[in-house]
Design a protein around this motif. Structure first.
Motif, mmCIF file in Angstrom:
data_model
loop_
_atom_site.group_PDB
_atom_site.id
_atom_site.type_symbol
_atom_site.label_atom_id
_atom_site.label_comp_id
_atom_site.label_asym_id
_atom_site.label_seq_id
_atom_site.Cartn_x
_atom_site.Cartn_y
_atom_site.Cartn_z
ATOM 1 N N GLU A 118 49.895 72.338 39.365
ATOM 2 C CA GLU A 118 50.987 71.470 39.814
ATOM 3 C C GLU A 118 50.581 70.001 39.846
ATOM 4 N N THR A 119 49.295 69.730 39.972
ATOM 5 C CA THR A 119 48.829 68.335 40.062
ATOM 6 C C THR A 119 48.048 67.907 38.817
ATOM 7 N N LEU A 120 48.297 68.599 37.699
ATOM 8 C CA LEU A 120 47.631 68.209 36.451
ATOM 9 C C LEU A 120 47.946 66.755 36.116
ATOM 10 N N TRP A 121 49.175 66.330 36.390
ATOM 11 C CA TRP A 121 49.565 64.951 36.095
ATOM 12 C C TRP A 121 48.695 63.953 36.845
ATOM 13 N N VAL A 122 48.272 64.323 38.062
ATOM 14 C CA VAL A 122 47.391 63.449 38.848
ATOM 15 C C VAL A 122 46.055 63.285 38.125
ATOM 16 N N GLY A 123 45.503 64.409 37.653
ATOM 17 C CA GLY A 123 44.233 64.363 36.944
ATOM 18 C C GLY A 123 44.306 63.517 35.689
ATOM 19 N N ILE A 124 45.381 63.671 34.913
ATOM 20 C CA ILE A 124 45.508 62.935 33.647
ATOM 21 C C ILE A 124 45.791 61.449 33.888
ATOM 22 N N VAL A 125 46.767 61.157 34.759
ATOM 23 C CA VAL A 125 47.152 59.760 35.015
ATOM 24 C C VAL A 125 45.990 58.960 35.584
ATOM 25 N N PHE A 126 45.296 59.513 36.583
ATOM 26 C CA PHE A 126 44.224 58.741 37.206
ATOM 27 C C PHE A 126 42.934 58.776 36.394
ATOM 28 N N THR A 127 42.786 59.744 35.502
ATOM 29 C CA THR A 127 41.701 59.674 34.516
ATOM 30 C C THR A 127 41.912 58.461 33.620
ATOM 31 N N ILE A 128 43.150 58.251 33.184
ATOM 32 C CA ILE A 128 43.484 57.103 32.331
ATOM 33 C C ILE A 128 43.265 55.785 33.067
ATOM 34 N N LEU A 129 43.782 55.688 34.308
ATOM 35 C CA LEU A 129 43.669 54.433 35.070
ATOM 36 C C LEU A 129 42.224 54.122 35.448
ATOM 37 N N ALA A 130 41.457 55.145 35.812
ATOM 38 C CA ALA A 130 40.048 54.926 36.158
ATOM 39 C C ALA A 130 39.280 54.426 34.936
ATOM 40 N N SER A 131 39.579 55.000 33.790
ATOM 41 C CA SER A 131 38.924 54.576 32.556
ATOM 42 C C SER A 131 39.275 53.136 32.198
ATOM 43 N N ILE A 132 40.550 52.765 32.367
ATOM 44 C CA ILE A 132 40.964 51.383 32.117
ATOM 45 C C ILE A 132 40.231 50.434 33.059
ATOM 46 N N GLY A 133 40.127 50.819 34.326
ATOM 47 C CA GLY A 133 39.421 49.981 35.294
ATOM 48 C C GLY A 133 37.957 49.803 34.944
ATOM 49 N N PHE A 134 37.305 50.902 34.569
ATOM 50 C CA PHE A 134 35.876 50.834 34.237
ATOM 51 C C PHE A 134 35.637 49.979 33.003
ATOM 52 N N TRP A 135 36.306 50.333 31.903
ATOM 53 C CA TRP A 135 36.040 49.629 30.648
ATOM 54 C C TRP A 135 36.575 48.199 30.666
ATOM 55 N N GLY A 136 37.653 47.966 31.398
ATOM 56 C CA GLY A 136 38.154 46.603 31.533
ATOM 57 C C GLY A 136 37.160 45.709 32.259
ATOM 58 N N SER A 137 36.536 46.238 33.302
ATOM 59 C CA SER A 137 35.557 45.436 34.047
ATOM 60 C C SER A 137 34.324 45.152 33.203
ATOM 61 N N ILE A 138 33.967 46.090 32.329
ATOM 62 C CA ILE A 138 32.790 45.920 31.485
ATOM 63 C C ILE A 138 32.944 44.730 30.537
ATOM 64 N N VAL A 139 34.181 44.477 30.083
ATOM 65 C CA VAL A 139 34.430 43.328 29.204
ATOM 66 C C VAL A 139 33.912 42.050 29.849
ATOM 67 N N PHE A 140 34.271 41.845 31.102
ATOM 68 C CA PHE A 140 33.924 40.602 31.791
ATOM 69 C C PHE A 140 32.504 40.628 32.341
ATOM 70 N N TYR A 141 32.016 41.802 32.679
ATOM 71 C CA TYR A 141 30.617 41.941 33.097
ATOM 72 C C TYR A 141 29.680 41.577 31.954
ATOM 73 N N ASN A 142 29.903 42.147 30.782
ATOM 74 C CA ASN A 142 29.064 41.841 29.625
ATOM 75 C C ASN A 142 29.125 40.362 29.255
ATOM 76 N N ALA A 143 30.295 39.747 29.432
ATOM 77 C CA ALA A 143 30.480 38.347 29.067
ATOM 78 C C ALA A 143 29.613 37.407 29.891
ATOM 79 N N TYR A 144 29.122 37.875 31.035
ATOM 80 C CA TYR A 144 28.249 37.053 31.874
ATOM 81 C C TYR A 144 26.799 37.019 31.373
ATOM 82 N N LEU A 145 26.419 37.939 30.476
ATOM 83 C CA LEU A 145 25.016 38.030 30.053
ATOM 84 C C LEU A 145 24.469 36.701 29.522
ATOM 85 N N PRO A 146 25.179 35.999 28.614
ATOM 86 C CA PRO A 146 24.647 34.711 28.143
ATOM 87 C C PRO A 146 24.585 33.644 29.234
#
Length: 435
Positions: A118-146
């Motif tokens: 019944e809560t499969l939608w929770v698993g799929i939706v928040f898997t997507i949002l968590a992934s967006i949050g993680f990989w989105g933050s990495i863009v700006f984290y990596n940009a600080y290296l130089p």
């Protein structure tokens, strides 16, 4: 404000790896994929053909998970160029880093509520949002290296981040395993223990990220005309895009990075499900994943030192060759393979040796190839978009091959991408900092 090359600044930047790598290990690789595979395979979840229903359609459970992640990567790939242009124009990379971190950590905690059909939608939706949050933050984290390390420091600093990430994620994974497998904390319910683990990951990620935020430079422009944010962001992105394609070595490296990322990231994301399909017990799967992390610390250290001696390109080619070997071994493993658990441990050891090494070296090599510029977020958005598109291609390819053939065929197909990356890297000419 701390100056570039300052030890405190470097340590603070690298510590974000300690904060966010628990997502990579517990959510992307270890606990959640096994939790998802076990839950969707439980009695009453799937129909007689082994298919599960989502959005009114029937899916192979593994393919649905692949497509959900692929969609998240596509979203990040579409968003990050414009957002990075805005960040460079406005000087507010830190705000975007914080925003994506908050989205990812809260979404991870919401996976607590994924408990059944019944809560499969929770698993799929928040898997997507968590992934967006993680990989989105990495863009700006990596940009600080130089901005935190000089070119000659960047191999070591990039590796330091991955080493801290492995260390922190191992520590939290061990705590999660105690929650899931023992009664030390007063409960012995594998499902509830896994759910609590998702909450701990979100709290760990968000909490330790505060240490990084305190030290990173904040160059936000106070007098910025707010009505021009998006227009200026798009112009900034177009300017960097034009510049980037004038640097042939940078362009060639992105092609090689695209090809190797298809293989590396897909293997990392699908390792737990691959082991489950091979019939390995949860204890062996988790043991292998822990082995990967421990060996990963050593691998990141050794290959960063090796790059100082023989150069980044040669070192990257060595790691790619080992990844190709991983694909060949994986292709030959089946449920009926004698001592399958031992072979899987060997596979895990090889992956650990080169997993952090190839990601760390790719990040620092790209940083070294950049021209002198203040538009680091925009330049690194191309690096991260390349990786996300590679992830989309990898996950969709893996999902399609798994649906029509076997998961072993999918693993072997990834070896073709590693071969392409090896050949492409061989065409890159030496530069001042990249040999």
């Amino acid at each position: 404000m701390l100056k570039i090359g300052d030890k405190k600044l470097i340590n603070a930047w690298a510590f974000y790896d300690w904060a966010n790598s628990v997502y990579s290990l517990v959510i992307s690789t270890a606990v959640f994929p096994i939790y998802y595979a076990g839950l969707t395979a439980s009695e009453g979840f799937a129909n007689a053909d082994g298919k599960i229903e989502f959005l009114g359609m029937l899916w192979n459970s593994t393919s649905l998970y692949n497509y959900a992640l692929a969609f998240s990567f596509l979203v990040v790939a579409l968003m990050s160029p414009m957002l990075s242009g805005i960040a460079d124009y406005a000087g507010n990379k830190k705000k975007f880093l914080k925003g994506f971190c908050l989205l990812g950590s809260i979404s991870v905690m919401c996976l607590f509520f994924f408990t059944g059909k019944e809560t499969l939608w929770v698993g799929i939706v928040f898997t997507i949002l968590a992934s967006i949050g993680f990989w989105g933050s990495i863009v700006f984290y990596n940009a600080y290296l130089p901005e935190v390390a000089h070119p000659e420091q960047q191999d070591k600093v990039s590796a330091k981040g991955f080493m801290l990430g492995y260390s922190g994620s191992i520590l939290l994974l061990l705590i999660c395993l105690i929650l899931i497998e023992t009664e030390v904390f007063g409960l012995y319910d594998k499902q509830f223990g896994s759910q609590i683990s998702f909450v701990l990951v979100g709290l760990w990620w968000l909490g330790f990220a505060q240490i990084t935020y305190k030290k990173l430079p904040n160059t936000e422009k106070i007098t910025l005309p707010k009505d021009n944010y998006f227009l200026k962001g798009i112009k900034e992105f177009k300017k960097v895009a034009k510049e980037l394609f004038e640097y042939s070595e940078l362009k060639t490296f992105l092609i090689a990075f695209f090809l190797l990322s298809i293989g590396v990231q897909t293997i990392i994301l699908m390792a737990g499900i691959f082991g489950t399909i091979l019939g390995l017990e949860t204890a062996n799967l988790i043991g292998t994943i822990l082995l990967v992390q421990f060996v990963g610390i050593l691998g990141a250290f050794l290959f960063s030192r090796l790059s100082n001696k023989i150069g980044n390109i040669k070192t990257l080619k060595i790691t790619i060759a080992i990844w190709g070997l991983v694909c060949f071994i994986g292709f030959n493993l089946t449920k009926d393979t004698p001592n399958i658990d031992i072979y899987f441990y060997v596979l895990g050891g090889l992956i650990g040796l080169v997993m952090g090494a190839i990601q760390s070296l790719a990040r620092s090599t790209y940083s070294k190839l950049l021209p002198q510029t203040e538009d680091t977020a925009s330049y690194f958005s191309f690096f991260d978009v390349t990786e996300k598109i590679a992830l989309v291609v990898g996950m969709v390819t893996f999902g399609l091959l798994t649906s029509f053939f076997t998961i072993q065929s999918s693993v072997l197909a990834l070896g073709v991408f590693f071969l392409g990356a090896f050949i492409t890297l061989s065409t890159i000419k030496k530069t001042k900092y990249v040999q």
